[in-house]
Design a protein around this motif. Structure first.
Motif, short mmCIF file in Angstrom:
data_model
loop_
_atom_site.label_atom_id
_atom_site.label_comp_id
_atom_site.label_asym_id
_atom_site.label_seq_id
_atom_site.Cartn_x
_atom_site.Cartn_y
_atom_site.Cartn_z
N ARG A 243 1.21 -1.27 -0.22
CA ARG A 243 -0.04 -0.50 -0.03
C ARG A 243 0.50 1.27 0.38
O ARG A 243 0.54 2.58 -0.95
CB ARG A 243 -1.10 -0.08 1.16
N ARG A 244 1.97 1.61 0.66
CA ARG A 244 2.62 2.02 0.67
C ARG A 244 4.11 2.16 -0.52
O ARG A 244 4.66 3.07 -0.69
CB ARG A 244 3.54 2.71 1.98
N SER A 245 3.43 1.50 -1.48
CA SER A 245 4.66 0.78 -3.35
C SER A 245 4.69 2.08 -3.96
O SER A 245 3.88 2.69 -3.73
CB SER A 245 4.59 -0.49 -3.39
N GLU A 246 5.90 2.66 -4.13
CA GLU A 246 5.53 3.47 -5.50
C GLU A 246 5.00 3.39 -6.95
O GLU A 246 5.07 3.34 -7.33
CB GLU A 246 7.27 3.91 -5.95
N ARG A 251 0.14 -1.08 -5.52
CA ARG A 251 -0.23 0.25 -4.43
C ARG A 251 -2.13 0.19 -4.35
O ARG A 251 -2.43 0.04 -3.55
CB ARG A 251 0.01 1.32 -4.84
N ARG A 310 1.15 -0.18 8.45
CA ARG A 310 1.16 0.70 7.90
C ARG A 310 0.81 1.93 9.21
O ARG A 310 1.62 3.06 8.76
CB ARG A 310 0.16 0.48 6.88
N GLN A 314 4.22 4.59 9.28
CA GLN A 314 4.38 5.81 8.95
C GLN A 314 4.57 6.99 9.96
O GLN A 314 5.16 8.07 10.05
CB GLN A 314 2.39 6.19 8.92
N ARG A 318 11.42 9.87 8.44
CA ARG A 318 12.11 10.24 7.12
C ARG A 318 13.30 9.88 6.67
O ARG A 318 13.72 9.18 5.80
CB ARG A 318 11.81 11.07 5.79
#
Lengths: 423, 244
Positions: A243-246, A251, A310, A314, A318
């Motif tokens: 779900r967080r993939s680019e 996604r 997830r 999050q 970063r």
């Protein structure tokens, strides 16, 4: 000696206040205690209404008298600070204590004093309390379901072996320590599957085959919970990463999967897995009901686990991604060594939450005809010879579930402590 | 003159509609120390983050050690393995001990045997003088110690180039010196360095060249002495008068 002012207890006459206050407080407790345990009303000479409220009034006055700030007596200060800060809190304290005292006798008399456990028919239960005979007689069914009595040693051996193997992790030498994760995530489930397939299911190695429909009770609860927990976790993890993939395809597939499974009730999923699913399979293809159920619950819970994980992903700054990348780590190395260990540590409470819910959802498999412990209870309570003992059955099941869930909850708290590194 | 180890030509970068870097040209030769300074928001951090592609540039070319930075992930990972980076916020891995922080990448990226990686890491930790903290976790260290550990962690990969992104900006004043000392030692050992910093003392001491950036452009690029003694651009003069 200064004059006593009962509206404002002070430190100077602390002994007087303390003793008179405690006396009143204990008189109040005694009144409730006697009334509750021995049905004696020591204030019966008073009007009914006053007699009913008297313990509360005495208690309030008593607690008021001992409410002395900075008395210098450690326990008294502690008491005042925690349960006796003002009149309102004193009332709450008293009400809670009274409720406890009042509720203990009925519980005791139902579950122990007036209860029966002797004999082995319904007629043995003569008391007005619980009929534990019912639980005693049905215990085998509650634990093993319809599994044939003379074959139950197979379940026993499997579970003893599995529990013993689960403790392997507590005696690691430095050499094998790095293989522990591999052991628990891959090898242990495979061993568990082999044991269940060959020993509990049977059908080969000279063991009689027992169809999964006959499995049941607590052992089935464990089997279903165990495999669902083991499968839903990695699936959930990949969904969370997906779900967080680019990559948009990945996604959207993940989002779609998660939202689909979160949007349907578990009971319909189970129903579909057993009724609808086989219709889409080729005729000669057979998949056991239990396997289908385990897959269905795993996928269902995986969606929840994915969202929990997830959340952890999050929460990471970063900078952690930057640092891992700047050291030349690729996507998988970065996630395996840097991101996931931290994210999973953060979401231990959330995962434990989901897992507890999963264990408590297992009774729903009754819709496909699999009877774990609650299913067996429902079966037993409708047996004509044993009508009318639903209460005992549900109390028993509640206690069993509470033990399982409390153990899991404690375990998750231990994990949190174990992986805590000062931030 | 050898070939430059970093060569940036006409590099442009946008964040959405906002252009952060405009036609940046820069070449850095081996063993040179470059200090990048400028007001905040001038794109200096973005510039060095582009060098190991933590940020993607949209136009122009960046060539690091003979390899052009493109979409090719294998190339990027190879370049990142030989370009060390130190961040403003340290970014140590809080779940690993100091030693494990330093050995993680050598073991898994460079495939170094664990023993060798640990010996190597201890040497680097000794260089930055936190060898006695090796078994502790990052959360138990002071900011200065954490930043020195971050430097050691980057050095464990035996990089050819070191990038520093405001390494002392998040530190208490008394800890700045210990980090700068570690950086000075590194510079004296001959490392190629690009340092984004406001520490002009450090620039004067070690830099070969100073770059002044403003609004995404390199406004002035000069030898250190020349830069401080005789700045040419008005904006540089203004900037220097404000921070010196």
């Amino acid at each position: 000696m200064k004059k006593l002012n009962f509206l404002k207890p002070d430190k100077e006459n602390i002994t007087t206040y303390l003793y008179s206050g405690l006396l009143l407080f204990f008189v109040a407790l005694l009144d409730v205690f006697l009334g509750s345990f021995f049905k004696i009303n020591i204030t019966s000479f008073l009007p009914n209404f006053v007699s009913f409220l008297l313990p509360l009034i005495l208690g309030i006055i008593g607690l008021h008298l001992i409410r002395i700030e900075f008395s210098g007596i450690k326990n008294l200060d502690l008491l005042n600070k925690n349960i006796n800060t003002n009149t309102f809190n004193a009332v709450l304290t008293l009400l809670i204590i009274f409720t406890l005292i009042k509720s203990i006798p009925p519980i005791l008399s139902w579950s122990i004093v007036d209860a029966n456990i002797a004999g082995d028919t319904k007629e043995a239960c003569t008391g007005s309390g619980a009929c534990w005979t019912y639980i005693k007689i049905w215990l085998r069914r509650f634990i093993y379901g319809m599994y044939p009595n003379e074959l139950q040693w197979r379940i026993n051996i499997s579970f003893v072996l599995l529990i013993a193997l689960a403790f392997v992790g507590y005696f690691p030498s430095e050499k094998v320590k790095k293989f522990l994760t591999l052991y628990y995530v891959v090898i242990y489930p495979i061993i568990a599957f082999i044991l269940i397939y060959y020993l509990i299911s049977g059908g080969s190695l000279g063991l009689e085959w027992v169809e999964t429909g006959a499995w049941g009770g607590l052992s089935l609860t464990f089997i279903v919970s165990f495999f669902c927990l083991i499968f839903c976790f990695p699936v959930g993890m990949f969904l969370a990463l997906g779900r967080r993939s680019e990559l948009p395809t990945l996604r959207y597939i993940s989002v779609g999967f998660i939202e689909f499974w979160r949007g349907v009730p578990l009971i319909t999923v189970l129903f579909m897995s057993s009724v609808m699913f086989p219709m889409f399979l080729p005729e000669d293809f057979f998949m056991d009901k239990l396997v289908r159920v385990i897959i269905a619950i795993s996928l269902f819970e995986a969606a929840y686990v994915a969202e929990v994980i997830r959340g952890g992903l999050q929460a990471l700054p970063r900078g952690q991604y930057d640092a891992a990348k700047s050291l030349g780590m690729g996507y998988w190395k970065m996630h395996i060594f840097v991101i996931l260990p931290q994210a999973l540590k953060l979401v231990i409470p959330g995962i434990a939450n989901t897992f507890l819910a999963l264990v408590k959802d297992t009774p729903l498999i009754f819709v496909v005809g699999l009877l774990e412990i609650v299913g067996m209870l429902n079966l037993a309570k409708t047996n004509p010879k044993w009508l009318g003992f639903a209460m005992e059955g549900y109390v028993f099941a509640a206690i069993i579930f509470w033990i399982i869930c409390y153990a899991m909850s404690r375990y998750s708290q231990n994990l949190e402590l174990k992986y805590k590194t000062e931030r | 003159m050898s070939d430059p180890i970093i060569k940036i030509e006409n590099m442009n970068k946008w964040f959405g509609d906002f252009q952060v870097l405009k036609d940046v040209n820069l070449s850095v030769e081996k063993n040179k120390k470059i200090v990048v300074c400028g007001p905040s928001g001038s794109g200096k951090s973005t510039l060095i983050r582009c060098i190991n592609r933590l940020e993607e540039h949209q136009k122009g070319t960046i060539i690091v050690d003979g390899t052009e930075l493109t979409e090719n992930t294998k190339n990027i990972e190879a370049i990142r393995a030989e370009v060390g980076m130190v961040f403003q916020q340290f970014n140590l891995f809080p779940h690993l001990s100091i030693l494990d922080n330093c050995t993680l990448a050598p073991i898994w990226v460079k495939k170094m045997p664990k023993k060798e990686a640990e010996e190597h890491a201890m040497k680097q930790l000794e260089q930055v003088q936190i060898v006695d903290q090796a078994q502790k976790f990052p959360g138990q260290l002071s900011g200065g110690q954490q930043q020195r550990c971050a430097i050691a962690r980057a050095l464990c990969m035996e990089p050819k180039i070191m990038l520093f992104d405001e390494p002392t900006s998040a530190l208490d004043p008394e800890m700045i010196k210990e980090v700068l000392d570690a950086m000075v030692n590194l510079a004296k050992a001959g490392m190629t360095m690009i340092v984004v910093t406001h520490e002009m003392g450090f620039a004067k001491e070690v830099a070969d060249e100073v770059i002044f950036m403003d609004e995404g452009m390199i406004v002035e690029k000069a030898d250190t002495k020349e830069f401080f003694a005789n700045p040419k651009n008005d904006r540089t003069k203004l900037f220097l008068s404000q921070i010196l």
